[in-house]
Design an enzyme around this catalytic site. Structure first.
Site, PDB file in Angstrom:
ATOM      1  N   SER A 131      45.530  80.757  27.865  1.00 40.29           N
ATOM      2  CA  SER A 131      45.905  79.716  26.918  1.00 40.29           C
ATOM      3  C   SER A 131      44.880  78.584  26.991  1.00 40.29           C
ATOM      4  O   SER A 131      44.599  77.928  25.986  1.00 40.29           O
ATOM      5  CB  SER A 131      47.297  79.190  27.254  1.00 40.29           C
ATOM      6  OG  SER A 131      47.361  78.813  28.611  1.00 40.29           O
ATOM      7  N   ASP A 176      36.855  84.772  29.138  1.00 40.78           N
ATOM      8  CA  ASP A 176      37.988  84.284  28.345  1.00 40.78           C
ATOM      9  C   ASP A 176      37.527  83.601  27.059  1.00 40.78           C
ATOM     10  O   ASP A 176      38.039  83.866  25.969  1.00 40.78           O
ATOM     11  CB  ASP A 176      38.825  83.290  29.170  1.00 40.78           C
ATOM     12  CG  ASP A 176      39.286  83.895  30.481  1.00 40.78           C
ATOM     13  OD1 ASP A 176      39.198  85.126  30.630  1.00 40.78           O
ATOM     14  OD2 ASP A 176      39.720  83.131  31.359  1.00 40.78           O
TER      15      ASP A 176
HETATM   16  C1  GLA Z   1      40.015  84.213  34.864  1.00 43.89           C
HETATM   17  C2  GLA Z   1      38.637  83.641  34.554  1.00 43.89           C
HETATM   18  C3  GLA Z   1      37.728  84.717  33.968  1.00 43.89           C
HETATM   19  C4  GLA Z   1      37.700  85.959  34.833  1.00 43.89           C
HETATM   20  C5  GLA Z   1      39.120  86.389  35.210  1.00 43.89           C
HETATM   21  C6  GLA Z   1      39.129  87.497  36.225  1.00 43.89           C
HETATM   22  O1  GLA Z   1      40.668  84.599  33.693  1.00 43.89           O
HETATM   23  O2  GLA Z   1      38.754  82.574  33.659  1.00 43.89           O
HETATM   24  O3  GLA Z   1      36.432  84.199  33.782  1.00 43.89           O
HETATM   25  O4  GLA Z   1      36.916  85.755  35.974  1.00 43.89           O
HETATM   26  O5  GLA Z   1      39.885  85.318  35.735  1.00 43.89           O
HETATM   27  O6  GLA Z   1      38.577  88.645  35.674  1.00 43.89           O
END
Ligand code: GLA
Length: 389
Positions: A131, A176
């Site tokens: 989010s 993300d």
């Molecule tokens: C979180 C981080 C990502 C990634 C994941 C694990 O979501 O924001 O950048 O490292 O953890 O895969």
């Protein structure tokens, strides 16, 4: 989420904006994300396989003629104010995701001025579907439009990641924000985090549903363990690099190299690096299986990913492991694993459509009995990335 639901969210955010600021705003939507396989690989310059989902954050924004910033979180009914003429400082709450983006615009010398902003949506919070990235990307996109700063999508992705690193204080990778911005309907993004090249891979599943089972255990990524994993991997690679000067990426290491260099020095570093190496290989294998429409094999690799995350990388928790144990014997669940940073949040499950309802019911009951906590379920579809509405 159907189109109508998205329109309803947008309409209510717009209405709130007009009510508060008496003018019509620009509207932007940005989705949360899932990740099929390739966890904790992004900051290790490895591969990830995320997708944007049909749960979105909507931002309504309009510029002001002064240097003030008003940000209203519609779902929390809370307002935060800031002044651009002064240094922006983190407040360690939701407003950091907005002001962190503003700070990056300022640092780049971009002509950003005061603005009013309202946001809200249906991306579940703390469930591991990012989010935070959805909000950051929506804000970056909106400011880029409002102040005509001409950033490319990739520049906005990097800016949003930097905001999270520098202002929020989480040393996250790029997955993300990348997935939220670049997501494509019915495609997963095979992203190489070493050079940021990506390939949208078709993921059209008539017979399957992607089901997220939420432990309701709130992980706090900022709470050190994420950053600890990151530095353990760096340390492991550094040691490997001393013995093998040409090795610059854990995904290129061999088991022999790990055995030779890391095993005698530290079991923890060995386990972390072994997981990362294996997870990258699993992802490449998974893409191959996807290409041949072999969903059983794809799902098995997801289970393998969970085993590594739980055993070698140690970022799972009893509640996540319990949810995986529950679905493992169910033949209609082709694959499942914890998703995101870990220590809570949800599992991602690839489930035959006809079995979804009964599965949610039975796992939910078992979860309640075993943990005393309530499990939540989300059925998600793969949607498009950040856009104007
Ligand atoms: C979180 C981080 C990502 C990634 C994941 C694990 O979501 O924001 O950048 O490292 O953890 O895969």
């Amino acid at each position: 989420m159907n189109k109508q639901e998205k329109e309803q969210i947008a309409a209510s955010i717009q209405q709130k904006f007009i009510e508060l600021f008496q003018t019509r705003p620009l509207l932007v939507q940005s989705p949360g994300r899932i990740n099929l396989i390739g966890e904790h690989t992004d900051y290790n310059k490895g591969y990830v396989l995320p997708a944007a989902i049909d749960k979105v954050t909507v931002v309504a924004a309009q510029q002001r003629s002064d240097n003030f910033i008003n940000v209203y979180a519609a779902d929390l009914e809370a307002m935060v104010e800031a002044d651009l003429s002064q240094e922006l400082l983190p407040a360690h709450n939701w407003s950091d995701y907005v002001l962190g983006i503003v700070q990056q615009f300022v640092r780049l010398g971009l002509p950003v001025k005061g603005f009013n902003l309202v946001f809200g949506g249906n991306v579940p919070l703390g469930a591991g579907v990012s989010s935070s990235a959805a909000l950051e990307c929506a804000v970056a996109f909106a400011l880029n439009e409002l102040f005509q700063t001409n950033l490319t999508t990739l520049q906005m992705v990097k800016l949003a990641q930097k905001a999270e690193n520098e202002f929020v204080g989480v040393n996250c990778g790029i997955m993300d924000q990348f997935a939220s911005m670049f997501g494509k309907k019915n495609r997963v993004l095979k992203l190489d985090c070493n050079n940021l090249e990506y390939e949208p891979v078709p993921f059209e599943m008539d017979e399957f549903k992607i089901v997220l089972l939420d432990t309701n255990v709130k992980h706090s990524l900022g709470s050190s363990e994420y950053n600890v994993r990151r530095s353990q991997c760096e340390e492991g690679l550094h040691l490997l690099n001393q013995a093998f000067p040409d090795l610059h990426n854990l995904r290129d290491a061999s088991l022999e190299q790990l055995n030779q260099v890391l095993l005698p020095k530290s079991t923890v570093l060995y386990n972390r690096c072994r997981y990362v190496m294996e997870e990258n290989n699993r992802l490449l294998d998974a893409c191959h299986q996807l290409h041949h429409n072999n969903m059983r094999a794809f799902g098995e690799l997801m289970y393998g990913s969970h085993k590594g995350l739980s055993g070698l990388y140690e970022v799972s928790c009893p509640e996540l492991d319990f949810l995986i144990e529950q679905v493992r014997p169910v033949s209609e669940v082709y694959g499942a694993r914890m998703m995101g940073g870990g220590f809570g949040g949800c599992t991602i499950n690839l489930v035959k459509s006809q079995a979804v309802e009964a599965l949610i019911e039975s796992v939910g009951t078992a979860y309640q009995q075993h943990t005393g906590k309530t499990m939540q379920a989300y059925i998600v579809q793969i949607g498009n990335g950040t856009s104007l509405l």
